[in-house]
Enzyme design. Structure first.
Site, PDB file in Angstrom:
ATOM      1  N   ASN A   9     -27.127   6.280  42.681  1.00 24.38           N
ATOM      2  CA  ASN A   9     -27.968   5.299  41.987  1.00 24.38           C
ATOM      3  C   ASN A   9     -28.027   4.065  42.880  1.00 24.38           C
ATOM      4  O   ASN A   9     -27.064   3.304  42.951  1.00 24.38           O
ATOM      5  CB  ASN A   9     -27.354   4.961  40.623  1.00 24.38           C
ATOM      6  CG  ASN A   9     -28.131   3.869  39.905  1.00 24.38           C
ATOM      7  OD1 ASN A   9     -29.226   3.482  40.346  1.00 24.38           O
ATOM      8  ND2 ASN A   9     -27.587   3.374  38.810  1.00 24.38           N
ATOM      9  N   TRP A  10     -29.181   3.899  43.542  1.00 24.71           N
ATOM     10  CA  TRP A  10     -29.305   2.774  44.496  1.00 24.71           C
ATOM     11  C   TRP A  10     -29.579   1.447  43.793  1.00 24.71           C
ATOM     12  O   TRP A  10     -29.606   0.408  44.428  1.00 24.71           O
ATOM     13  CB  TRP A  10     -30.431   3.075  45.487  1.00 24.71           C
ATOM     14  CG  TRP A  10     -30.060   4.079  46.539  1.00 24.71           C
ATOM     15  CD1 TRP A  10     -28.850   4.672  46.735  1.00 24.71           C
ATOM     16  CD2 TRP A  10     -30.931   4.604  47.556  1.00 24.71           C
ATOM     17  NE1 TRP A  10     -28.910   5.525  47.815  1.00 24.71           N
ATOM     18  CE2 TRP A  10     -30.169   5.514  48.327  1.00 24.71           C
ATOM     19  CE3 TRP A  10     -32.276   4.398  47.887  1.00 24.71           C
ATOM     20  CZ2 TRP A  10     -30.715   6.198  49.418  1.00 24.71           C
ATOM     21  CZ3 TRP A  10     -32.818   5.090  48.965  1.00 24.71           C
ATOM     22  CH2 TRP A  10     -32.044   5.981  49.727  1.00 24.71           C
ATOM     23  N   LYS A  11     -29.863   1.492  42.507  1.00 29.66           N
ATOM     24  CA  LYS A  11     -30.183   0.265  41.753  1.00 29.66           C
ATOM     25  C   LYS A  11     -31.280  -0.510  42.499  1.00 29.66           C
ATOM     26  O   LYS A  11     -32.169   0.114  43.085  1.00 29.66           O
ATOM     27  CB  LYS A  11     -28.908  -0.553  41.525  1.00 29.66           C
ATOM     28  CG  LYS A  11     -27.800   0.314  40.903  1.00 29.66           C
ATOM     29  CD  LYS A  11     -26.618  -0.448  40.429  1.00 29.66           C
ATOM     30  CE  LYS A  11     -25.598   0.525  39.829  1.00 29.66           C
ATOM     31  NZ  LYS A  11     -24.439  -0.130  39.267  1.00 29.66           N
ATOM     32  N   HIS A  96     -28.581   3.586  31.313  1.00 24.26           N
ATOM     33  CA  HIS A  96     -27.556   3.004  32.189  1.00 24.26           C
ATOM     34  C   HIS A  96     -27.047   1.708  31.552  1.00 24.26           C
ATOM     35  O   HIS A  96     -27.808   0.996  30.900  1.00 24.26           O
ATOM     36  CB  HIS A  96     -28.150   2.710  33.574  1.00 24.26           C
ATOM     37  CG  HIS A  96     -27.099   2.346  34.566  1.00 24.26           C
ATOM     38  ND1 HIS A  96     -26.585   1.079  34.641  1.00 24.26           N
ATOM     39  CD2 HIS A  96     -26.431   3.084  35.480  1.00 24.26           C
ATOM     40  CE1 HIS A  96     -25.640   1.058  35.574  1.00 24.26           C
ATOM     41  NE2 HIS A  96     -25.536   2.256  36.102  1.00 24.26           N
ATOM     42  N   GLU A  98     -26.506  -1.099  32.655  1.00 29.00           N
ATOM     43  CA  GLU A  98     -27.264  -2.310  33.006  1.00 29.00           C
ATOM     44  C   GLU A  98     -28.536  -2.412  32.170  1.00 29.00           C
ATOM     45  O   GLU A  98     -29.008  -3.507  31.871  1.00 29.00           O
ATOM     46  CB  GLU A  98     -27.549  -2.307  34.525  1.00 29.00           C
ATOM     47  CG  GLU A  98     -26.280  -2.625  35.304  1.00 29.00           C
ATOM     48  CD  GLU A  98     -26.137  -1.940  36.647  1.00 29.00           C
ATOM     49  OE1 GLU A  98     -27.146  -1.486  37.218  1.00 29.00           O
ATOM     50  OE2 GLU A  98     -24.987  -1.857  37.134  1.00 29.00           O
ATOM     51  N   GLU A 166     -19.886   6.291  32.102  1.00 31.03           N
ATOM     52  CA  GLU A 166     -19.675   5.165  33.010  1.00 31.03           C
ATOM     53  C   GLU A 166     -19.049   4.013  32.224  1.00 31.03           C
ATOM     54  O   GLU A 166     -19.772   3.249  31.567  1.00 31.03           O
ATOM     55  CB  GLU A 166     -21.004   4.699  33.608  1.00 31.03           C
ATOM     56  CG  GLU A 166     -21.658   5.706  34.511  1.00 31.03           C
ATOM     57  CD  GLU A 166     -22.570   5.027  35.531  1.00 31.03           C
ATOM     58  OE1 GLU A 166     -22.407   5.292  36.721  1.00 31.03           O
ATOM     59  OE2 GLU A 166     -23.426   4.219  35.144  1.00 31.03           O
ATOM     60  N   GLY A 172     -19.175  -1.365  39.524  1.00 27.11           N
ATOM     61  CA  GLY A 172     -19.322  -2.417  40.527  1.00 27.11           C
ATOM     62  C   GLY A 172     -18.130  -3.347  40.610  1.00 27.11           C
ATOM     63  O   GLY A 172     -18.205  -4.403  41.245  1.00 27.11           O
ATOM     64  N   SER A 211     -17.297   2.784  40.208  1.00 26.59           N
ATOM     65  CA  SER A 211     -16.430   2.550  41.378  1.00 26.59           C
ATOM     66  C   SER A 211     -15.931   3.848  42.020  1.00 26.59           C
ATOM     67  O   SER A 211     -14.804   3.906  42.509  1.00 26.59           O
ATOM     68  CB  SER A 211     -15.262   1.630  41.008  1.00 26.59           C
ATOM     69  OG  SER A 211     -15.738   0.344  40.645  1.00 26.59           O
ATOM     70  N   GLY A 232     -22.757   4.315  42.600  1.00 25.09           N
ATOM     71  CA  GLY A 232     -23.571   3.140  42.898  1.00 25.09           C
ATOM     72  C   GLY A 232     -23.324   2.662  44.320  1.00 25.09           C
ATOM     73  O   GLY A 232     -23.856   3.204  45.286  1.00 25.09           O
ATOM     74  N   GLY A 233     -22.458   1.670  44.466  1.00 26.67           N
ATOM     75  CA  GLY A 233     -22.232   1.015  45.764  1.00 26.67           C
ATOM     76  C   GLY A 233     -21.958   1.978  46.913  1.00 26.67           C
ATOM     77  O   GLY A 233     -22.535   1.825  48.005  1.00 26.67           O
TER      78      GLY A 233
HETATM   79  P1  13P Z   1     -20.597   1.548  41.274  1.00 23.15           P
HETATM   80  O1  13P Z   1     -20.320   2.903  41.884  1.00 23.15           O
HETATM   81  O2  13P Z   1     -21.117   0.552  42.260  1.00 23.15           O
HETATM   82  O3  13P Z   1     -19.445   1.065  40.481  1.00 23.15           O
HETATM   83  O4  13P Z   1     -21.808   1.766  40.247  1.00 23.15           O
HETATM   84  C1  13P Z   1     -21.703   2.755  39.310  1.00 23.15           C
HETATM   85  C2  13P Z   1     -23.020   2.916  38.649  1.00 23.15           C
HETATM   86  O5  13P Z   1     -23.435   2.070  37.878  1.00 23.15           O
HETATM   87  C3  13P Z   1     -23.795   4.121  38.963  1.00 23.15           C
HETATM   88  O6  13P Z   1     -24.830   4.291  38.048  1.00 23.15           O
END
Ligand code: 13P
Length: 252
Positions: A9-11, A96, A98, A166, A172, A211, A232-233
């Site tokens: 997930n590149w956001k 998600h 967010e 999640e 994050g 994470s 994510g990251g």
């Molecule tokens: P991180 O891996 O950066 O914690 O993000 C997780 C995420 O929200 C994937 O959808």
């Protein structure tokens, strides 16, 4: 273990050049096309066409990060499931944290979005998870149950879907859930799915997100009810995302 599903997930990150560099490195890795892992990349909307041009790589699929629950119409700034499908997506993230927290998406809306995704022939990846306050108040299971209950009303209409757990406090933050914490919630989700959907509930893939890194991927992916990861990251650089894919492949 069944074939792990590892999702990037590149956001709201990357421009076209950065996406191309990623895919050039990613798609030439032999593990990606080996079939041991199912890889999904969910880029920002502006990058979907670029990403889709690499989707002929075996075992690589493209996903959206969000969709509107309506099929079309006067919804400025929104994107529909059919548009995502048209742009080359096979999957889409819904709910998600967010979206739930920053954009106030309710579980009912998330369920409608999952239905809209299925209607557009996309597989929804439905995200659930508790906040730190929920966890500290021993409300984790209650929150997950409420988030999934809304979905179960739509579930008979979903040919297929994936659930991603999640925990909001792990996203994050670098504060990953321990494998035991993640497994406990995954086992609970599996139990709910079987209670509500019968045998079909055993076939729903459950992913962990929050994470995930190359260092902790193995300990998470070896848990009995964790069948993949939503990253994510650590998915932004091809090298680190590939390391996670390699960990998944080693478990097959
Ligand atoms: P991180 O891996 O950066 O914690 O993000 C997780 C995420 O929200 C994937 O959808």
């Amino acid at each position: 273990m069944i074939r792990p599903i590892i999702v990037a997930n590149w956001k709201m990150n990357k421009n076209t050049q950065e996406a191309i560099s990623f895919f050039k490195e990613f798609c030439t890795d032999p593990t990606v096309s080996s079939g041991q892992v199912s890889c999904i990349v969910c880029p920002a909307t502006t990058l979907l066409h670029t990403a889709a041009s690499y989707a002929d790589t075996p075992n690589l699929s493209i996903g959206g990060q969000n969709l509107n629950e309506k099929e079309k119409g006067a919804f400025t700034g929104e994107i529909s499931g059919t548009m995502l499908r048209d742009a080359g997506c096979k999957f889409v993230l819904v709910g998600h944290s967010e979206r739930r927290h920053l954009y106030r998406e309710s579980s009912d809306l998330v369920a409608k979005k999952a239905f809209a995704a299925a209607h557009a022939n996309l597989i929804p990846i439905v995200c659930v998870g508790e906040t730190l306050v929920d966890r500290q108040g021993n409300k984790t299971f209650q929150v997950i149950r409420t988030q999934l209950n809304a979905l179960f009303n739509e579930a008979p209409f979903l040919a297929s879907f994936i659930v991603a757990y999640e925990p909001v406090w792990a996203i994050g933050t670098g504060q990953v859930a321990t494998p035991e914490q993640a497994q406990e919630v995954h086992a609970f989700i599996r139990q709910l799915l079987v209670e509500r959907l019968g045998e079909k509930g055993r076939l729903i893939s459950l992913l962990y997100g929050g994470s995930v890194t190359p260092e902790n991927a193995k300990s998470l992916l070896t848990q009995p009810d964790i069948e993949g990861a939503l990253v994510g990251g650590a998915s932004l650089q091809a090298a680190s995302f590939l390391q996670i894919i390699h960990e998944g492949a080693r478990l097959c």
